[in-house]
Design an enzyme around this catalytic site. Structure first.
Site, PDB file in Angstrom:
ATOM      1  N   ASN A   1       0.855  -1.196   0.000  1.00 39.41           N
ATOM      2  CA  ASN A   1       0.000   0.000   0.000  1.00 39.41           C
ATOM      3  C   ASN A   1       0.891   1.245   0.000  1.00 39.41           C
ATOM      4  OD1 ASN A   1       0.631   0.693   2.851  1.00 39.41           O
ATOM      5  ND2 ASN A   1      -0.377  -1.276   3.198  1.00 39.41           N
TER       6      ASN A   1
ATOM      7  N   CYS B   1       0.742   2.161  14.150  1.00 38.94           N
ATOM      8  CA  CYS B   1       0.604   3.106  13.031  1.00 38.94           C
ATOM      9  C   CYS B   1       0.702   2.387  11.694  1.00 38.94           C
ATOM     10  CB  CYS B   1       1.734   4.134  13.050  1.00 38.94           C
ATOM     11  SG  CYS B   1       2.012   4.934  14.601  1.00 38.94           S
TER      12      CYS B   1
ATOM     13  N   ASP C   1      -4.258  -6.471   4.944  1.00 38.05           N
ATOM     14  CA  ASP C   1      -5.224  -7.371   5.558  1.00 38.05           C
ATOM     15  C   ASP C   1      -5.163  -8.773   4.957  1.00 38.05           C
ATOM     16  OD1 ASP C   1      -6.245  -5.580   7.390  1.00 38.05           O
ATOM     17  OD2 ASP C   1      -7.606  -4.678   5.935  1.00 38.05           O
TER      18      ASP C   1
ATOM     19  N   ILE D   1      -2.843  -7.532  14.233  1.00 38.07           N
ATOM     20  CA  ILE D   1      -1.896  -7.283  15.341  1.00 38.07           C
ATOM     21  C   ILE D   1      -2.600  -6.517  16.459  1.00 38.07           C
ATOM     22  CG2 ILE D   1       0.315  -6.239  15.962  1.00 38.07           C
ATOM     23  CD1 ILE D   1       0.975  -6.358  12.879  1.00 38.07           C
TER      24      ILE D   1
ATOM     25  N   PHE E   1      -4.558   3.356  14.816  1.00 37.10           N
ATOM     26  CA  PHE E   1      -4.841   4.357  13.785  1.00 37.10           C
ATOM     27  C   PHE E   1      -5.963   3.811  12.910  1.00 37.10           C
ATOM     28  CE2 PHE E   1      -1.652   7.814  13.350  1.00 37.10           C
ATOM     29  CZ  PHE E   1      -0.939   7.548  14.509  1.00 37.10           C
TER      30      PHE E   1
ATOM     31  N   LYS F   1     -13.751   0.212  15.506  1.00 36.49           N
ATOM     32  CA  LYS F   1     -12.424  -0.434  15.611  1.00 36.49           C
ATOM     33  C   LYS F   1     -11.864  -0.294  17.026  1.00 36.49           C
ATOM     34  CE  LYS F   1     -11.228  -0.015  10.812  1.00 36.49           C
ATOM     35  NZ  LYS F   1     -10.533   0.698   9.757  1.00 36.49           N
TER      36      LYS F   1
HETATM   37  N1  CTP Z   1      -3.956  -3.276  12.254  1.00 39.73           N
HETATM   38  C1  CTP Z   1      -3.106  -4.242  12.705  1.00 39.73           C
HETATM   39  N2  CTP Z   1      -3.031  -5.444  12.051  1.00 39.73           N
HETATM   40  C2  CTP Z   1      -3.786  -5.674  10.961  1.00 39.73           C
HETATM   41  C3  CTP Z   1      -4.639  -4.671  10.482  1.00 39.73           C
HETATM   42  C4  CTP Z   1      -4.710  -3.481  11.143  1.00 39.73           C
HETATM   43  O1  CTP Z   1      -2.427  -4.018  13.697  1.00 39.73           O
HETATM   44  N3  CTP Z   1      -3.671  -6.841  10.339  1.00 39.73           N
HETATM   45  C5  CTP Z   1      -4.032  -2.013  13.005  1.00 39.73           C
HETATM   46  C6  CTP Z   1      -3.545  -0.820  12.230  1.00 39.73           C
HETATM   47  O2  CTP Z   1      -2.150  -0.611  12.431  1.00 39.73           O
HETATM   48  C7  CTP Z   1      -4.366   0.295  12.839  1.00 39.73           C
HETATM   49  C8  CTP Z   1      -5.682  -0.378  13.195  1.00 39.73           C
HETATM   50  O3  CTP Z   1      -5.396  -1.772  13.294  1.00 39.73           O
HETATM   51  O4  CTP Z   1      -3.834   0.760  14.050  1.00 39.73           O
HETATM   52  C9  CTP Z   1      -6.782  -0.180  12.185  1.00 39.73           C
HETATM   53  O5  CTP Z   1      -6.311  -0.528  10.896  1.00 39.73           O
HETATM   54  P1  CTP Z   1      -7.239  -0.487   9.622  1.00 39.73           P
HETATM   55  O6  CTP Z   1      -6.499  -1.027   8.455  1.00 39.73           O
HETATM   56  O7  CTP Z   1      -7.854   0.877   9.511  1.00 39.73           O
HETATM   57  O8  CTP Z   1      -8.404  -1.452  10.077  1.00 39.73           O
HETATM   58  P2  CTP Z   1      -8.772  -2.931   9.751  1.00 39.73           P
HETATM   59  O9  CTP Z   1      -9.021  -3.585  11.063  1.00 39.73           O
HETATM   60  O10 CTP Z   1      -7.742  -3.579   8.868  1.00 39.73           O
HETATM   61  O11 CTP Z   1     -10.147  -2.741   9.009  1.00 39.73           O
HETATM   62  P3  CTP Z   1     -10.477  -2.359   7.466  1.00 39.73           P
HETATM   63  O12 CTP Z   1      -9.184  -2.463   6.691  1.00 39.73           O
HETATM   64  O13 CTP Z   1     -11.479  -3.375   7.112  1.00 39.73           O
HETATM   65  O14 CTP Z   1     -11.011  -0.954   7.539  1.00 39.73           O
END
Ligand code: CTP
Length: 408
Positions: free
Chosen positions: A209, A276, A281, A309, A326, A340
């Site tokens: 990304n 951060c 995903d 995580i 975040f 979230k």
């Molecule tokens: N995060 C994480 N591990 C993942 C996905 C997300 O630790 N596999 C953490 C990100 O670092 C951030 C928070 O979760 O602090 C939210 O991440 P975001 O990508 O916005 O949310 P998702 O839970 O992945 O939901 P979606 O992508 O469906 O919006």
């Protein structure tokens, strides 16, 4: 923390003096007031008019100059100063400092200076390695108020290559900024995930990304400045981004699974975890071990979900630990971020909405809202990422103060 601070810049006679106008610009741009004290030799390398104009104040170089109101004016700079920078610091001025010699305006001012002093040595390699200079640097380095910066190896103005180059003005500013920051997070251990993850398709291709890591590294720097011990679990970011967090421990990872393993392993030793990273995903179910060749037919990649995580740390969280996430959203931003926050058992979530111009990936600015688990919401205007990092660091400090004052 340079804003509103009084900085004395002491210049001794080395060729690197030509970089000091840039240092003064950086300091004044950050909101500091600057006074310059220079040796006669320094003024051979850099013009008095330049220094006077950039600092918007007279340059102190004479003990008995008629424009000084009093002959002791340069000494009284210690009343005015919050911090002094000696750059370039030649072998001569370092020797005078180490031996308490006061025979011109700069050395006299330094002998009277009881505030923090940053010394940026700059000299020929042979001088730098001379036992007398090594001893003098060691001597002043032991004083409580003196920070001696490293002298990186490189091409020297005299044509030699080796140790003895002056630290760059940007790095001198970072140190000054740090020394002026109240140590509100001293002793706190912070674990921070940063940057993008890369999910391999084959040995040459990956899914990733646009995360640059700028926000995470700016935040790491702010927390470290406040005295925290910061460990960054970092996806790949540009070297100029990495440079922001010189004093943090950086653990490099590539994929979400590696980031998950590195973060969960260290979480129990952390007081604060801030997530951060833009974690992918999904990852390809299998990564081909050879380059996938064009076959003339459609190619389907089967993706499987990566571990979350933040959610896992939310389960592992103990009393006294602080967990901040975040969220980057395109629509229904605040509601999604609230969801979230609850689902992942976070204490706070920093929301950036891609709907806001200038916010999100790969920009130098960001516009955030911080939502707390108690329902409080703080909306901030569009700001430079360094200022946003400061706002987030303030909230983290406030939340961690509350947690440590609670009985466990
Ligand atoms: N995060 C994480 N591990 C993942 C996905 C997300 O630790 N596999 C953490 C990100 O670092 C951030 C928070 O979760 O602090 C939210 O991440 P975001 O990508 O916005 O949310 P998702 O839970 O992945 O939901 P979606 O992508 O469906 O919006």
């Amino acid at each position: 923390m340079l804003s509103g601070k009084h900085i004395v810049v002491g210049i001794s006679g080395g060729i690197a003096a030509y970089k000091i106008p840039q240092l003064i610009r950086l300091l004044t741009k950050a909101g500091a007031e600057v006074r310059v004290c220079a040796t006669h030799n320094a003024l051979e390398f850099v013009g008095e008019v330049t220094l006077r104009t950039l600092s918007n104040a007279p340059v102190y170089s004479e003990v008995f100059a008629p424009e000084n109101n009093r002959a002791t004016e340069h000494i009284s700079l210690h009343d005015w100063a919050d911090l002094t920078i000696v750059a370039p610091a030649t072998a001569n001025i370092i020797g005078k400092m180490a031996n308490g010699i006061a025979d011109d305006a700069l050395s006299t001012m330094l002998l009277a200076m009881n505030k923090p002093i940053v010394v940026a040595p700059s000299m020929n390699t042979n001088m730098f390695l001379h036992p007398a200079v090594v001893r003098n640097i060691d001597t002043i380095g032991l004083w409580d108020n003196v920070t001696v910066m490293g002298s990186p190896e490189g091409l020297l103005a005299c044509g030699d290559t080796g140790a003895g180059r002056m630290a760059e003005p940007e790095d001198i500013c970072l140190i000054a900024d740090k020394l002026l920051e109240p140590q509100t997070l001293r002793g706190k251990r912070v674990l921070l995930t940063a940057g993008p993850t890369k999910e391999a398709i084959d040995p040459v291709r990956f899914i990733s990304n646009h995360s640059s890591g700028k926000m995470a590294y700016a935040l790491a720097h702010e927390l470290e400045k406040r005295g925290a011990e910061v460990t960054i679990i970092s996806g790949e970011v540009a070297s100029e981004v990495r440079r922001r967090a010189n004093d943090c421990t950086i653990i490099d990872v590539t994929s979400a699974e590696q980031m998950y393993a590195a973060t969960t392993e260290r979480f129990s030793q952390a007081d604060i975890a801030i997530l951060c990273a833009a974690v992918a995903d999904y990852r390809p179910e299998t990564a081909a071990d050879r380059k996938i060749k064009r076959s003339g037919e459609e190619l389907t990649l089967r993706l499987v979900e990566n571990p979350d995580i933040a959610a896992r740390l939310g389960q592992l969280k103990q009393a006294g630990q602080l967990l901040v996430g975040f969220a980057l959203e395109t629509d229904n931003a605040e509601q999604n971020a609230q969801d979230k926050l609850k689902k992942k058992n976070l204490d706070a979530i920093v929301l950036n909405s891609l709907a806001d111009k200038g916010a999100g990936f790969n920009t130098d600015t960001n516009k955030v809202t911080i939502l707390l688990a108690n329902g409080e919401a703080m909306h901030y205007p569009l700001k430079d990422k360094t200022e946003v990092a400061r706002d987030i660091a303030e909230v983290v400090t406030r939340l961690s103060d509350k947690l440590t004052s609670l009985p466990l």
